[in-house]
Design a protein around this motif. Structure first.
Motif, PDB file in Angstrom:
ATOM      1  N   LEU A  21       0.870  -1.180   0.000  1.00 14.27           N
ATOM      2  CA  LEU A  21       0.000   0.000   0.000  1.00 14.27           C
ATOM      3  C   LEU A  21       0.903   1.225   0.000  1.00 14.27           C
ATOM      4  O   LEU A  21       1.773   1.351   0.867  1.00 14.27           O
ATOM      5  CB  LEU A  21      -0.885   0.053   1.251  1.00 14.27           C
ATOM      6  CG  LEU A  21      -1.918  -1.052   1.442  1.00 14.27           C
ATOM      7  CD1 LEU A  21      -2.753  -0.759   2.690  1.00 14.27           C
ATOM      8  CD2 LEU A  21      -2.814  -1.206   0.222  1.00 14.27           C
ATOM      9  N   ILE A  22       0.696   2.106  -0.980  1.00 16.29           N
ATOM     10  CA  ILE A  22       1.321   3.427  -0.931  1.00 16.29           C
ATOM     11  C   ILE A  22       0.372   4.288  -0.109  1.00 16.29           C
ATOM     12  O   ILE A  22      -0.846   4.312  -0.378  1.00 16.29           O
ATOM     13  CB  ILE A  22       1.468   4.044  -2.344  1.00 16.29           C
ATOM     14  CG1 ILE A  22       2.311   3.143  -3.241  1.00 16.29           C
ATOM     15  CG2 ILE A  22       2.055   5.456  -2.248  1.00 16.29           C
ATOM     16  CD1 ILE A  22       3.754   2.977  -2.819  1.00 16.29           C
ATOM     17  N   THR A  23       0.890   4.961   0.894  1.00 17.17           N
ATOM     18  CA  THR A  23       0.036   5.780   1.756  1.00 17.17           C
ATOM     19  C   THR A  23       0.524   7.223   1.783  1.00 17.17           C
ATOM     20  O   THR A  23       1.732   7.491   1.803  1.00 17.17           O
ATOM     21  CB  THR A  23       0.000   5.219   3.195  1.00 17.17           C
ATOM     22  OG1 THR A  23       1.345   4.984   3.625  1.00 17.17           O
ATOM     23  CG2 THR A  23      -0.795   3.934   3.271  1.00 17.17           C
ATOM     24  N   VAL A  24      -0.451   8.136   1.798  1.00 13.86           N
ATOM     25  CA  VAL A  24      -0.158   9.578   1.873  1.00 13.86           C
ATOM     26  C   VAL A  24      -1.208  10.220   2.789  1.00 13.86           C
ATOM     27  O   VAL A  24      -2.286   9.656   3.000  1.00 13.86           O
ATOM     28  CB  VAL A  24      -0.228  10.260   0.480  1.00 13.86           C
ATOM     29  CG1 VAL A  24       0.738   9.606  -0.500  1.00 13.86           C
ATOM     30  CG2 VAL A  24      -1.637  10.226  -0.102  1.00 13.86           C
ATOM     31  N   MET A  25      -0.871  11.392   3.312  1.00 10.59           N
ATOM     32  CA  MET A  25      -1.867  12.185   4.046  1.00 10.59           C
ATOM     33  C   MET A  25      -2.388  13.247   3.095  1.00 10.59           C
ATOM     34  O   MET A  25      -1.612  13.832   2.330  1.00 10.59           O
ATOM     35  CB  MET A  25      -1.239  12.885   5.259  1.00 10.59           C
ATOM     36  CG  MET A  25      -0.943  11.983   6.426  1.00 10.59           C
ATOM     37  SD  MET A  25      -2.346  11.031   7.028  1.00 10.59           S
ATOM     38  CE  MET A  25      -3.321  12.307   7.812  1.00 10.59           C
ATOM     39  N   ASP A  26      -3.696  13.482   3.120  1.00  4.59           N
ATOM     40  CA  ASP A  26      -4.257  14.553   2.289  1.00  4.59           C
ATOM     41  C   ASP A  26      -5.378  15.227   3.061  1.00  4.59           C
ATOM     42  O   ASP A  26      -6.371  14.563   3.400  1.00  4.59           O
ATOM     43  CB  ASP A  26      -4.771  13.987   0.959  1.00  4.59           C
ATOM     44  CG  ASP A  26      -5.117  15.092  -0.028  1.00  4.59           C
ATOM     45  OD1 ASP A  26      -4.910  16.283   0.283  1.00  4.59           O
ATOM     46  OD2 ASP A  26      -5.608  14.768  -1.128  1.00  4.59           O
ATOM     47  N   GLY A  27      -5.178  16.485   3.394  1.00  4.11           N
ATOM     48  CA  GLY A  27      -6.208  17.233   4.112  1.00  4.11           C
ATOM     49  C   GLY A  27      -6.616  16.569   5.412  1.00  4.11           C
ATOM     50  O   GLY A  27      -7.797  16.565   5.766  1.00  4.11           O
ATOM     51  N   GLY A  28      -5.654  15.983   6.116  1.00  6.03           N
ATOM     52  CA  GLY A  28      -5.932  15.375   7.417  1.00  6.03           C
ATOM     53  C   GLY A  28      -6.451  13.947   7.350  1.00  6.03           C
ATOM     54  O   GLY A  28      -6.695  13.332   8.387  1.00  6.03           O
ATOM     55  N   SER A  29      -6.631  13.391   6.141  1.00  8.75           N
ATOM     56  CA  SER A  29      -7.075  11.995   6.102  1.00  8.75           C
ATOM     57  C   SER A  29      -6.032  11.109   5.427  1.00  8.75           C
ATOM     58  O   SER A  29      -5.288  11.542   4.533  1.00  8.75           O
ATOM     59  CB  SER A  29      -8.438  11.863   5.416  1.00  8.75           C
ATOM     60  OG  SER A  29      -8.325  12.187   4.065  1.00  8.75           O
ATOM     61  N   ALA A  30      -6.004   9.857   5.904  1.00  3.87           N
ATOM     62  CA  ALA A  30      -5.016   8.893   5.418  1.00  3.87           C
ATOM     63  C   ALA A  30      -5.545   8.218   4.160  1.00  3.87           C
ATOM     64  O   ALA A  30      -6.656   7.681   4.152  1.00  3.87           O
ATOM     65  CB  ALA A  30      -4.744   7.851   6.506  1.00  3.87           C
ATOM     66  N   THR A  82      -7.573  -5.526  -1.409  1.00  2.00           N
ATOM     67  CA  THR A  82      -8.728  -5.391  -2.318  1.00  2.00           C
ATOM     68  C   THR A  82      -9.470  -4.091  -2.046  1.00  2.00           C
ATOM     69  O   THR A  82      -9.854  -3.369  -2.976  1.00  2.00           O
ATOM     70  CB  THR A  82      -9.678  -6.595  -2.141  1.00  2.00           C
ATOM     71  OG1 THR A  82      -8.941  -7.778  -2.422  1.00  2.00           O
ATOM     72  CG2 THR A  82     -10.877  -6.511  -3.068  1.00  2.00           C
ATOM     73  N   ALA A  83      -9.662  -3.775  -0.756  1.00  2.00           N
ATOM     74  CA  ALA A  83     -10.402  -2.559  -0.394  1.00  2.00           C
ATOM     75  C   ALA A  83      -9.657  -1.308  -0.870  1.00  2.00           C
ATOM     76  O   ALA A  83     -10.273  -0.370  -1.394  1.00  2.00           O
ATOM     77  CB  ALA A  83     -10.612  -2.514   1.117  1.00  2.00           C
ATOM     78  N   CYS A  84      -8.323  -1.310  -0.742  1.00  2.00           N
ATOM     79  CA  CYS A  84      -7.543  -0.121  -1.127  1.00  2.00           C
ATOM     80  C   CYS A  84      -7.311  -0.051  -2.636  1.00  2.00           C
ATOM     81  O   CYS A  84      -6.820   0.953  -3.137  1.00  2.00           O
ATOM     82  CB  CYS A  84      -6.227  -0.068  -0.361  1.00  2.00           C
ATOM     83  SG  CYS A  84      -6.457   0.185   1.407  1.00  2.00           S
ATOM     84  N   ALA A  92     -11.624   3.874   6.438  1.00  2.00           N
ATOM     85  CA  ALA A  92     -12.898   3.252   6.047  1.00  2.00           C
ATOM     86  C   ALA A  92     -12.661   1.833   5.539  1.00  2.00           C
ATOM     87  O   ALA A  92     -13.525   0.966   5.658  1.00  2.00           O
ATOM     88  CB  ALA A  92     -13.590   4.093   4.982  1.00  2.00           C
ATOM     89  N   ASN A  93     -11.467   1.589   5.003  1.00  2.00           N
ATOM     90  CA  ASN A  93     -11.125   0.256   4.496  1.00  2.00           C
ATOM     91  C   ASN A  93     -10.649  -0.677   5.612  1.00  2.00           C
ATOM     92  O   ASN A  93     -10.243  -1.809   5.338  1.00  2.00           O
ATOM     93  CB  ASN A  93     -10.026   0.363   3.430  1.00  2.00           C
ATOM     94  CG  ASN A  93     -10.538   1.016   2.164  1.00  2.00           C
ATOM     95  OD1 ASN A  93     -11.740   1.065   1.925  1.00  2.00           O
ATOM     96  ND2 ASN A  93      -9.628   1.525   1.348  1.00  2.00           N
ATOM     97  N   GLY A  94     -10.646  -0.185   6.842  1.00  2.00           N
ATOM     98  CA  GLY A  94     -10.265  -1.022   7.972  1.00  2.00           C
ATOM     99  C   GLY A  94      -8.780  -1.002   8.281  1.00  2.00           C
ATOM    100  O   GLY A  94      -8.305  -1.797   9.098  1.00  2.00           O
ATOM    101  N   GLY A  95      -8.051  -0.093   7.637  1.00  2.00           N
ATOM    102  CA  GLY A  95      -6.605  -0.017   7.889  1.00  2.00           C
ATOM    103  C   GLY A  95      -6.308   0.815   9.124  1.00  2.00           C
ATOM    104  O   GLY A  95      -6.790   1.935   9.258  1.00  2.00           O
ATOM    105  N   ARG A  96      -5.528   0.254  10.030  1.00  2.00           N
ATOM    106  CA  ARG A  96      -5.086   1.012  11.211  1.00  2.00           C
ATOM    107  C   ARG A  96      -3.689   1.540  10.923  1.00  2.00           C
ATOM    108  O   ARG A  96      -2.877   0.852  10.285  1.00  2.00           O
ATOM    109  CB  ARG A  96      -5.094   0.123  12.447  1.00  2.00           C
ATOM    110  CG  ARG A  96      -6.531  -0.135  12.941  1.00  2.00           C
ATOM    111  CD  ARG A  96      -6.547  -1.123  14.088  1.00  2.00           C
ATOM    112  NE  ARG A  96      -6.042  -2.422  13.652  1.00  2.00           N
ATOM    113  CZ  ARG A  96      -5.197  -3.170  14.337  1.00  2.00           C
ATOM    114  NH1 ARG A  96      -4.750  -2.778  15.507  1.00  2.00           N
ATOM    115  NH2 ARG A  96      -4.789  -4.328  13.867  1.00  2.00           N
TER     116      ARG A  96
END
Ligand code: FMN
Length: 156
Positions: A21-30, A82-84, A92-96
């Motif tokens: 998973l590539i992850t970024v912050m955008d406007g306070g959401s992951a 799959t969710a991401c 919302a996809n259940g990622g902590r």
């Protein structure tokens, strides 16, 4: 899709890869995006790459992020993968997750994580090749990797 394109995809699909998973912050959401184009590039300096489809709805968000993380998924995280792939709302996809020192979301339960700063972007046909400088790494969990091969999930 042309016959060549079908065959090209099927041939590529015979090369097993990990899933990240590539992850970024955008406007306070992951935000997260499932990828299998991750590759190591250089040890010194530490560089990695991944490629981003130009026709993705997430194109601007993921191309413009200066800070991002690569989170290598475990075999028991196929559902999160799959969710991401469907939507980029990590929570919302259940990622902590917890924030890295560069602010990028680090996915809990990943088997390896790379905290990165965007270093360079290269044109790669219908994808952008994003080169990241690795600032920090860790291995939060010891588990088998999730594998993607022949259009489906597998494990070693
Ligand atoms: C196993 C797997 C690997 C993927 N690898 C990539 C990738 O390397 N680069 C990419 O741009 N999209 C990749 N995708 C597609 C994205 O995860 C996502 O499904 C796609 O961007 C959805 O379109 P959207 O961004 O317009 O919502 C992959 C999907 C899956 C399931």
């Amino acid at each position: 899709m042309s016959l060549f394109e079908r065959e090209f995809r099927d041939c590529l699909g015979r090369f097993p890869t990990g899933v990240a998973l590539i992850t970024v912050m955008d406007g306070g959401s992951a935000r997260a995006m499932t990828i299998n184009s991750f590759s190591s590039v250089s040890l010194d300096p530490p560089l990695i790459l991944w490629s981003l489809a130009k026709d993705s709805h997430r194109y601007d968000r993921f191309l413009n992020a200066q800070d991002f993380a690569v989170n290598i998924l475990a075999a028991d995280q196929a559902e999160l993968s799959t969710a991401c792939a469907r939507s980029d709302d990590l929570e919302a996809n259940g990622g902590r997750w917890t924030p890295a020192s560069n602010g990028a979301p680090l996915v809990e339960d990943a088997i390896a994580r790379f905290e990165c700063r965007r270093h360079q972007v290269f044109a790669g046909g219908d994808h952008e090749i994003i080169l990241g400088e690795v600032l920090n790494v860790d291995r939060p969990r010891d588990a088998e990797a999730l594998v993607f091969v022949r259009s489906g999930y597998s494990k070693i």
